[in-house]
Design an enzyme around this catalytic site. Structure first.
Site, PDB file in Angstrom:
ATOM      1  N   LYS A 127      52.017 -15.996  54.158  1.00 55.76           N
ATOM      2  CA  LYS A 127      52.163 -16.858  55.333  1.00 55.76           C
ATOM      3  C   LYS A 127      51.709 -18.289  55.036  1.00 55.76           C
ATOM      4  O   LYS A 127      50.760 -18.485  54.275  1.00 55.76           O
ATOM      5  CB  LYS A 127      51.325 -16.301  56.491  1.00 55.76           C
ATOM      6  N   SER A 169      52.354 -12.675  64.271  1.00 54.85           N
ATOM      7  CA  SER A 169      52.520 -13.962  63.647  1.00 54.85           C
ATOM      8  C   SER A 169      53.101 -13.906  62.238  1.00 54.85           C
ATOM      9  O   SER A 169      53.561 -14.928  61.740  1.00 54.85           O
ATOM     10  CB  SER A 169      51.187 -14.706  63.621  1.00 54.85           C
ATOM     11  N   SER A 210      49.608  -8.831  64.358  1.00 56.36           N
ATOM     12  CA  SER A 210      50.423  -9.811  63.621  1.00 56.36           C
ATOM     13  C   SER A 210      51.091  -9.295  62.360  1.00 56.36           C
ATOM     14  O   SER A 210      52.051  -9.899  61.892  1.00 56.36           O
ATOM     15  CB  SER A 210      49.571 -11.016  63.238  1.00 56.36           C
TER      16      SER A 210
END
Ligand SMILES: *[C@@H]1O[C@H](CO)[C@@H](O)[C@H](O)[C@H]1NC(C)=O
Ligand SMILES: *[C@@H]1O[C@H](CO)[C@@H](O)[C@H](O)[C@H]1NC(C)=O
Length: 392
Positions: free
Chosen positions: A129, A206, A230
């Site tokens: 990420k 996320s 997430s």
């Protein structure tokens, strides 16, 4: 005898049903007339393999790390115009790293099993990420002021470092919601990431950039982070595996603003993959020196301890923006962060709308191996990940 509480529950159920019906109707009227984007098929079968299998083919010299890395870089370029999952890449540097791996393999006198033990992901491309610090890569968390300052990672977060130490090659970093604080991957710096099974729908958040890119074969394995679902929620929406480990086992240094010295936290980095067989070796890498606290060698084996099978969510991936009208659905995942126990999303086929559905496998603290063992069994029985493109 029915009490007023019973009547209240019936009344609230009717309200909920009506609200859901109207929300679904409005969003399907908006989105269903738009066409879905078509994800092109892969041209090299190995793009769909597990990280574990790729590592084996590379260390036995049946594939070179260079050709694998070049192929993933090419695949990323091909699908990112549809998915908007990648926000910064290091393809050229990654290819140089891969060449060094191939040179090392040509000259080393380490045996195949020594290589497998010390560098289980040698030569395998991975992604992470954007909100997880990686040296030289964009590190804005989708915040405009950080983009204006052109914030880049100064050093690798511990998890990225651990995977590199064990042979992984970082190729790109992926999109997140602003500060990771929403269940859709969209921000004002990089825009919106879409679900590879249906571009009209969210990839979740996320770790949404990771999930959709992995499902579409843009990366071999990916590092997620999970504070309220997430890792598991986007894995569920995109039909792949995502594991949230037992809390406080994996270093948080470099996850957004975290320095790694926070005393106790609900956040945990975790492995994301298309194939269940990657979860154990990948988690083993991420826990580093804490591996002795887990019994990962006992994972394909189920002990006496039980697991809980829990829905991965109340519904398939919503249309973009629809989650604003159902903000509390994340409780399906968040509860296990609050309890600090391990949970794995396992893909289990498709809804009638052709979207992935799945189950969470939940276990007691430090029993991550049970989740992962059950994930492998379910994969054998139900087939696991299914490509979002027509494949032969
Ligand atoms: C190992 O676990 C402890 C607490 O359980 C934690 O403080 C430490 O950061 C972990 N170490 C690594 C390398 O992740
Ligand atoms: C944690 O580390 C950061 C950076 O090294 C430091 O600024 C902060 O004061 C530390 N916090 C605690 C609670 O020790």
């Amino acid at each position: 005898m029915a009490t007023w509480i019973d009547y209240l529950i019936v009344f609230l159920r009717i309200v909920r049903f009506c609200v859901d019906y109207v929300v679904d109707l409005i969003f399907s009227l908006i989105y269903d007339r738009r066409p879905k984007a078509v994800i092109p098929p892969i041209d090299k079968p190995f793009l769909a393999y597990s990280g574990t299998k790729l590592a084996k083919l590379i260390r036995t010299k049946q594939l070179t790390s260079e050709e694998v890395t070049r192929a993933f870089a090419e695949r990323c370029r091909q699908i990112n115009s549809i998915l908007n999952a990648i926000v910064d890449e290091r393809f050229d540097d990654a290819i140089q790293d891969a060449k060094k791996v191939d040179e090392f393999l040509a000259t080393t006198d380490m045996s195949e099993s020594e290589l497998a033990a010390s560098k289980p992901f040698l030569g395998v491309p991975f992604t992470s990420k954007e909100s997880t610090e990686a040296e030289g890569m964009s590190f804005t968390f989708g915040i405009i002021s950080r983009k204006i300052q052109d914030m880049k990672g100064a050093v690798d977060s511990n998890v990225v470092n651990l995977l590199k130490q064990r042979g992984g090659i970082l190729i790109a970093v992926t999109n997140v919601p602003e500060l990771n604080l929403w269940c859709e991957t969209r921000n004002n710096v990089f825009g919106q990431t879409v679900n590879c099974y249906d571009s009209r729908r969210t990839t979740g958040g996320s770790s949404g950039g990771e999930a959709t890119l992995l499902a579409a074969c843009g990366s071999a394995i990916g590092i997620g982070t999970d504070v309220g679902g997430s890792t598991r929620m986007p894995a569920y929406y995109c039909g792949i595996y995502g594991h949230k480990p037992t809390a406080d086992l994996i270093s948080t240094k470099g996850l957004t603003f975290r320095a790694g010295n926070e005393t106790t936290t609900m956040v945990a980095a975790g492995p994301m993959s298309r194939h269940a067989e990657d979860l154990v070796p990948f988690l083993d890498v991420l826990v580093g020196e804490n591996r002795s606290k887990l019994k990962l060698n006992d994972a394909d084996l189920l002990g006496d301890d039980g697991v809980l099978l829990f829905p991965s969510g109340p519904r398939e991936a919503p249309y973009h923006y629809e989650s604003f009208l159902r903000p509390y659905n994340f409780a399906y995942w968040g509860i296990f962060n609050a309890l600090k126990i391990p949970a794995t999303n396992v893909p289990m086929g498709f809804s009638k709308n052709g979207l992935p559905i799945g189950l969470q496998v939940v276990a007691g603290p430090y029993n991550d191996h049970l989740c992962l063992a059950v994930a492998r069994e379910l994969e054998k029985e139900f087939g696991g990940w299914v490509p979002p493109f027509i494949s032969n």
